[in-house]
Design an enzyme around this catalytic site. Structure first.
Site, PDB file in Angstrom:
ATOM      1  N   LEU A  71      32.525  27.314  31.431  1.00  0.00           N
ATOM      2  CA  LEU A  71      31.115  26.886  31.408  1.00  0.00           C
ATOM      3  C   LEU A  71      30.844  25.811  30.362  1.00  0.00           C
ATOM      4  O   LEU A  71      29.700  25.625  29.945  1.00  0.00           O
ATOM      5  CB  LEU A  71      30.176  28.092  31.214  1.00  0.00           C
ATOM      6  N   TYR A 125      41.701   8.698  31.429  1.00  0.00           N
ATOM      7  CA  TYR A 125      41.381   9.669  32.481  1.00  0.00           C
ATOM      8  C   TYR A 125      42.364   9.543  33.648  1.00  0.00           C
ATOM      9  O   TYR A 125      42.973  10.530  34.085  1.00  0.00           O
ATOM     10  CB  TYR A 125      39.937   9.454  32.954  1.00  0.00           C
ATOM     11  N   LYS A 166      45.398  12.351  35.072  1.00  0.00           N
ATOM     12  CA  LYS A 166      45.482  12.867  36.438  1.00  0.00           C
ATOM     13  C   LYS A 166      46.823  12.496  37.077  1.00  0.00           C
ATOM     14  O   LYS A 166      47.393  13.268  37.847  1.00  0.00           O
ATOM     15  CB  LYS A 166      44.322  12.304  37.268  1.00  0.00           C
ATOM     16  N   LEU A 202      26.088   7.037  38.296  1.00  0.00           N
ATOM     17  CA  LEU A 202      25.079   6.085  38.770  1.00  0.00           C
ATOM     18  C   LEU A 202      23.941   6.726  39.577  1.00  0.00           C
ATOM     19  O   LEU A 202      22.762   6.548  39.235  1.00  0.00           O
ATOM     20  CB  LEU A 202      25.762   4.988  39.613  1.00  0.00           C
TER      21      LEU A 202
END
Ligand code: UDP
Length: 330
Positions: free
Chosen positions: A33, A140, A144, A189
């Site tokens: 959370l 980032y 990945k 956005l």
């Protein structure tokens, strides 16, 4: 199947949880959370815990007789990853490796992993097929990509069955209007534009209009979150021992930042003021998916193609939840 959804309280995770539950799977959500929301998770399914807690994960995988894991729990902001790479390598790489080891120890071998278009960097060929060389231009994307490689190796050496789904820009909200996008602080956005329409922000800053695109603003491929959830369900069904899939998930249509703002103006009927600012570090000019492989392999076609339809679902969520999940808590 009994499925453990790591990060199931987050944006894409929570939409996938809904779909999996609705299609008869037994779903458990594992989430700390830190960025997810308790209210996004169906009652009685949440287990609070850390991704890096291998012992706890092994216990849960065994106790709940888990057949498959879906792993959504990642930090996923390009700008933040440039500012705080340690956070990204720690969570997205180190903690994820703990999850893979927990699975190995508990004998769970099916995994669907949330990967990203950011693993490609700034490819020359648009739309981008999966065969494009992966050269990320921000931390980032690197984190990945590391896990994509780890999955390939785990599949080869340990018989893991893996699907890495490379999302383009996740957007929109659940058709019920009950769950949607809620980040704090918000950096994406469409939510920012809709918060401006609601009067919660004075204007939208357009991050650069000197890109080599038709109107000078960045182009992205906005894929509806319910379409992403559908692809997860389809991928899960395909996974076999030793299988190793990488699939793009996008609409194949690019929208510039200005085009998205225009769509939001049309859907909301609000003027939505903008200010043009400098580029945001780490942003490639154009990312649009070639998703033909997902169509071939999964039989998947996005239901939301028109950006206005995507925005309409997001607007439905933002209007009814002006303070996100906090709206429901009062
Ligand atoms: N963007 C923008 N203003 C904002 C937020 C985003 O101009 O306040 C641009 C951003 O530079 C990118 C596009 O909108 O070109 C989508 O950004 P977002 O953060 O939603 O997703 P990302 O592409 O980073 O995953």
């Amino acid at each position: 199947m009994n499925i453990l959804i790591i990060g199931g309280a987050g944006y894409v995770g929570s939409h996938t949880v809904r779909l999996l539950s609705a299609t008869g799977h037994q779903v458990w959500v594992y989430d700390n959370l830190s960025r997810g929301h308790r209210l996004a998770v169906p009652q009685g399914t949440l287990i609070e815990g850390e991704l890096a807690d291998r012992r706890k994960l092994v216990e849960i995988l065994r106790e709940k007789s888990i057949d498959a894991v879906m792993h959504f729990a990642a930090f996923a902001l390009v700008g933040e990853s440039v500012q705080q790479p340690a956070l990204y390598y720690q969570n997205n790489v180190v903690a994820t490796l703990e999850l893979l080891e927990a699975m190995r120890e508990a004998g769970v071998w099916r995994i669907v992993f949330s990967s990203t278009t950011a693993t490609y960097g700034q490819p020359k060929l648009i739309p981008i097929p999966e065969t494009t060389i992966q050269q990320p231009i921000n931390p980032y994307g690197f984190t990945k990509l590391v896990i994509e490689h780890a999955l390939t190796d785990y599949s080869h050496a340990y018989g893991f069955g893996c699907a890495a789904l490379r999302y383009f820009n996740a957007a929109g909200a659940h058709s019920s209007g009950e769950i949607g996008e809620d980040h704090n602080p918000e950096s994406h956005l469409i939510p920012i534009v809709l918060q401006t329409a609601l009067g919660q922000r004075p204007y939208v800053t357009v991050f650069g209009e000197d890109y080599p695109t038709a109107d000078g603003t960045c182009i992205r491929d906005y894929i509806h979150v319910d379409d992403l959830a559908d692809a997860h369900l389809r991928a899960l069904k395909l996974i076999e021992r030793g299988s190793n899939l990488q699939l793009n998930l996008g609409t194949g249509r690019g929208q510039s930042v200005r085009a998205v703002i225009e769509a939001c103006r049309r859907v909301t009927g609000h003027a939505i003021p903008i200010v043009v600012g400098p580029r945001r570090e780490g942003d490639p000019a154009e990312l649009v998916a070639d998703s033909r492989k997902a169509l071939d392999v999964l039989g998947w076609t996005p239901q939301y193609i028109d950006i206005e339809d995507v925005v309409r679902t997001a607007w439905n969520w933002h209007r009814s939840h002006p303070r996100g999940y906090a709206t429901s808590q009062v």
